[in-house]
Enzyme design. Structure first.
Site, PDB file in Angstrom:
ATOM      1  N   TRP A 183       0.864  -1.170   0.000  1.00  8.62           N
ATOM      2  CA  TRP A 183       0.000   0.000   0.000  1.00  8.62           C
ATOM      3  C   TRP A 183       0.900   1.219   0.000  1.00  8.62           C
ATOM      4  CZ3 TRP A 183      -0.273   3.878   3.856  1.00  8.62           C
ATOM      5  CH2 TRP A 183      -1.136   4.932   3.498  1.00  8.62           C
ATOM      6  N   GLU A 228      -3.161  -2.883  -2.395  1.00  9.01           N
ATOM      7  CA  GLU A 228      -4.291  -2.273  -1.673  1.00  9.01           C
ATOM      8  C   GLU A 228      -4.557  -0.849  -2.130  1.00  9.01           C
ATOM      9  OE1 GLU A 228      -3.390  -1.766   2.477  1.00  9.01           O
ATOM     10  OE2 GLU A 228      -5.434  -1.192   3.010  1.00  9.01           O
ATOM     11  N   LYS A 257      -7.273   2.695  -2.149  1.00  8.98           N
ATOM     12  CA  LYS A 257      -8.170   3.391  -1.226  1.00  8.98           C
ATOM     13  C   LYS A 257      -8.754   4.621  -1.895  1.00  8.98           C
ATOM     14  CE  LYS A 257      -6.509   5.551   2.475  1.00  8.98           C
ATOM     15  NZ  LYS A 257      -5.701   5.836   3.685  1.00  8.98           N
ATOM     16  N   ASP A 266      -9.544  -3.350   2.049  1.00 10.35           N
ATOM     17  CA  ASP A 266      -9.559  -2.742   3.379  1.00 10.35           C
ATOM     18  C   ASP A 266     -10.953  -2.150   3.559  1.00 10.35           C
ATOM     19  OD1 ASP A 266      -9.442  -0.653   5.397  1.00 10.35           O
ATOM     20  OD2 ASP A 266      -7.273  -0.920   5.398  1.00 10.35           O
ATOM     21  N   HIS A 317     -11.763   1.618   3.263  1.00 10.78           N
ATOM     22  CA  HIS A 317     -11.239   2.366   2.123  1.00 10.78           C
ATOM     23  C   HIS A 317     -12.235   2.691   1.026  1.00 10.78           C
ATOM     24  CE1 HIS A 317      -6.691   1.573   2.804  1.00 10.78           C
ATOM     25  NE2 HIS A 317      -7.305   2.044   3.867  1.00 10.78           N
ATOM     26  N   HIS A 361      -8.236  -6.354   4.928  1.00  5.88           N
ATOM     27  CA  HIS A 361      -7.823  -5.514   6.037  1.00  5.88           C
ATOM     28  C   HIS A 361      -9.119  -5.152   6.743  1.00  5.88           C
ATOM     29  CE1 HIS A 361      -3.540  -3.892   4.992  1.00  5.88           C
ATOM     30  NE2 HIS A 361      -3.591  -5.197   5.175  1.00  5.88           N
ATOM     31  N   ASP A 366     -12.050   7.078   6.876  1.00  8.25           N
ATOM     32  CA  ASP A 366     -11.182   5.909   7.059  1.00  8.25           C
ATOM     33  C   ASP A 366     -10.476   6.018   8.420  1.00  8.25           C
ATOM     34  OD1 ASP A 366      -9.504   3.738   6.614  1.00  8.25           O
ATOM     35  OD2 ASP A 366      -8.034   4.938   5.529  1.00  8.25           O
ATOM     36  N   ASP A 373     -10.127   3.931  10.976  1.00 10.58           N
ATOM     37  CA  ASP A 373      -9.445   2.777  11.567  1.00 10.58           C
ATOM     38  C   ASP A 373      -9.832   2.527  13.019  1.00 10.58           C
ATOM     39  OD1 ASP A 373      -7.705   1.765   9.347  1.00 10.58           O
ATOM     40  OD2 ASP A 373      -7.025   3.837   9.394  1.00 10.58           O
ATOM     41  N   ASP A 396      -6.692  -4.405  10.332  1.00 13.31           N
ATOM     42  CA  ASP A 396      -5.974  -3.146  10.121  1.00 13.31           C
ATOM     43  C   ASP A 396      -6.713  -1.990  10.784  1.00 13.31           C
ATOM     44  OD1 ASP A 396      -4.330  -1.112   9.310  1.00 13.31           O
ATOM     45  OD2 ASP A 396      -4.974  -1.121   7.219  1.00 13.31           O
TER      46      ASP A 396
HETATM   47  C1  RNT Z   1      -3.708   2.742   4.922  1.00 13.39           C
HETATM   48  C2  RNT Z   1      -3.796   1.298   4.635  1.00 13.39           C
HETATM   49  C3  RNT Z   1      -2.638   0.464   5.105  1.00 13.39           C
HETATM   50  C4  RNT Z   1      -2.168   0.843   6.496  1.00 13.39           C
HETATM   51  C5  RNT Z   1      -1.172  -0.127   7.072  1.00 13.39           C
HETATM   52  C6  RNT Z   1      -0.500   0.432   8.290  1.00 13.39           C
HETATM   53  O1  RNT Z   1      -4.855   3.416   4.624  1.00 13.39           O
HETATM   54  O2  RNT Z   1      -4.980   0.785   5.147  1.00 13.39           O
HETATM   55  O3  RNT Z   1      -2.957  -0.863   5.003  1.00 13.39           O
HETATM   56  O4  RNT Z   1      -3.212   0.981   7.382  1.00 13.39           O
HETATM   57  O5  RNT Z   1      -0.303  -0.517   6.120  1.00 13.39           O
HETATM   58 ZN    ZN Z   2      -5.193  -1.322   5.102  1.00 16.33          ZN
END
Ligand code: RNT
Ligand code: ZN
Length: 417
Positions: A186, A225, A227, A258, A261, A285, A293, A295, A325
């Protein structure tokens, strides 16, 4: 007493599920074979161990300042092991390159080799844990807004070399553990404001990936990955979903989904049956976006549940890898690991307990009401009793009993940091 109650409840649940054609014993075996790849970066708010480490940059952010974050490799390992004692089953660990054992040396990203991961390989072996891997494009003086898509040949080359070096490491880890190490790519590349060189950036990213992935590495698997946007890079993302989905399909590379994302009303779950027609495998993820986003820690929300349903319904259990993630720095971080991991596992369990064949037959026969009613009924079936039994069999605390253990660890370990 509790154990007896759990056993009794499980026997009832087993009988209830048998009525709809589900063998809970089979499901428990299946769930034992469901391995999460725990992300190492929840323990320390994505800081890593580089001697020369700067602030977190590259479109992502961890918020909160809860005390007790892991400050070094020993603390991080201890925290991961503690979390693992509270999560049933056997799970992998997902490392970022910046979590190497640098042993006090300044090692730049393009110079990293497997020797800095030897202690991780040994640790993983001792603790019966398989490792996955990630290249790290963020939090570096050369991160800027563009890494693999940078028109500056020197900077682009630096990140290509870094990512190639990471593939070597992942392959060596895979060899050492005799199981393919999955490496995620990513990169945050994008533009904060209106810009005109989009074709150029994406073309450069394509060229970089072509070069990086050219070498066959038999004991690792690549995944890529995309986003929607990163913080500070809101207007344009080079590695968009269209870009990576097309790249993965054309080059037979694994795609990473993810769950944080996508546009807020877009369903990550709905991607599973679409992209698996064209890409070999998926990496997840699992995260939780709140308004953006963000997290947040994974919970059993509809989006997560639907994702796991879609995987099981697609018969794709062996084509999906299950990374987590999220990085919440505002609560107890071990609690975050355990709560999120157990939530993902429960979503998977519920998906495995769905009488899919029965519902599918009704659907093909055009019995809409039966489909709706059966799906609705599953929500209140006693899946929790099956999960409790799973915890019991795996010797981990049942129900909320893990909270006390995390509180004790906080008192005796993390609060003393
Ligand atoms: C970032 C991505 C990525 C990170 C990690 C730390 O938006 O989701 O995967 O969160 O690599
Ligand atoms: Zn991620």
């Amino acid at each position: 007493m509790k154990e007896e109650l759990v056993r009794k409840a499980y026997e009832v649940a087993k009988a209830r599920y048998a009525e709809i054609g589900i063998d809970t014993e089979k499901v428990l075996t299946q769930l034992q074979d469901f391995h999460l790849s725990m992300h190492c970066w929840q323990a320390d708010d994505v800081k890593g161990f580089e001697v020369q480490a700067g602030a977190l940059s590259g479109g992502i952010q961890s918020t909160g300042n809860y005390p007790g974050a892991a400050r070094n490799i020993d603390e991080l390992r201890a925290d991961i092991l503690k979390a693992k004692t509270l999560i049933p089953g056997t799970h992998r660990l997902n490392l970022h390159e910046i979590y190497a054992d640098f042993q006090g040396k300044v090692v730049d990203r393009n110079e990293v080799t497997v020797e800095y991961f030897q202690s991780w390989i040994d640790w993983a072996k001792e603790n019966d844990t398989k490792l996955d891997f990630n290249s790290t494009s963020f939090s570096h003086p050369k991160s800027g807004n563009l890494s693999l898509a940078n028109p500056d040949e020197g900077i682009r080359r630096f990140w290509i070399d870094h990512t190639k070096a990471c593939r070597e490491i992942a392959n060596a880890i895979g060899e050492a553990q005799d199981d393919a190490c999955i490496m995620n790519i990513w990169v945050h590349d994008g533009c904060k404001d209106v810009s005109v060189n989009h074709y150029l950036y994406r073309n450069l990213l394509k060229q970089s990936l072509d070069e990086i992935l050219a070498k066959k590495q038999p004991m690792m698997k690549d995944c890529i990955e995309g986003k929607v946007f990163g913080i500070g890079l809101e207007s344009f993302t080079v590695g968009s979903h269209d870009f990576y989905t097309a790249y993965a399909a054309k080059n037979n590379v694994m795609l990473t989904i993810d769950t944080g994302h996508y546009h807020p009303t877009e369903s990550p779950a709905d991607k599973v049956s679409a992209v698996l027609q064209f890409v070999p495998e998926l990496m997840l993820h699992v995260s939780r976006p709140v308004r953006w986003d963000s997290d947040h820690v994974t919970i059993m929300d509809d989006a997560t549940q639907e994702l796991f349903f879609e995987i099981v319904r697609a018969g794709a259990l062996d084509r999906v890898h299950y990374g987590l993630d999220y990085f919440d720095g505002s609560i107890n971080r071990i609690g975050a690991y355990v709560t999120g991991s157990r939530a993902a596992q429960k979503c998977m369990l519920r998906a495995m307990l769905e009488p899919k064949d029965m519902i599918a037959k009704h659907e093909i026969a055009g019995n809409g009401f039966e489909v709706l009613a059966l799906i609705e009924e599953q929500k209140a079936m006693p899946w929790q009793a099956v999960y409790d039994e799973f915890c019991l069999r795996n010797n981990v605390p049942v129900g909320s009993d893990f909270i006390k253990e995390i509180e004790d660890y906080e008192k005796t370990v993390t609060m003393k940091r």
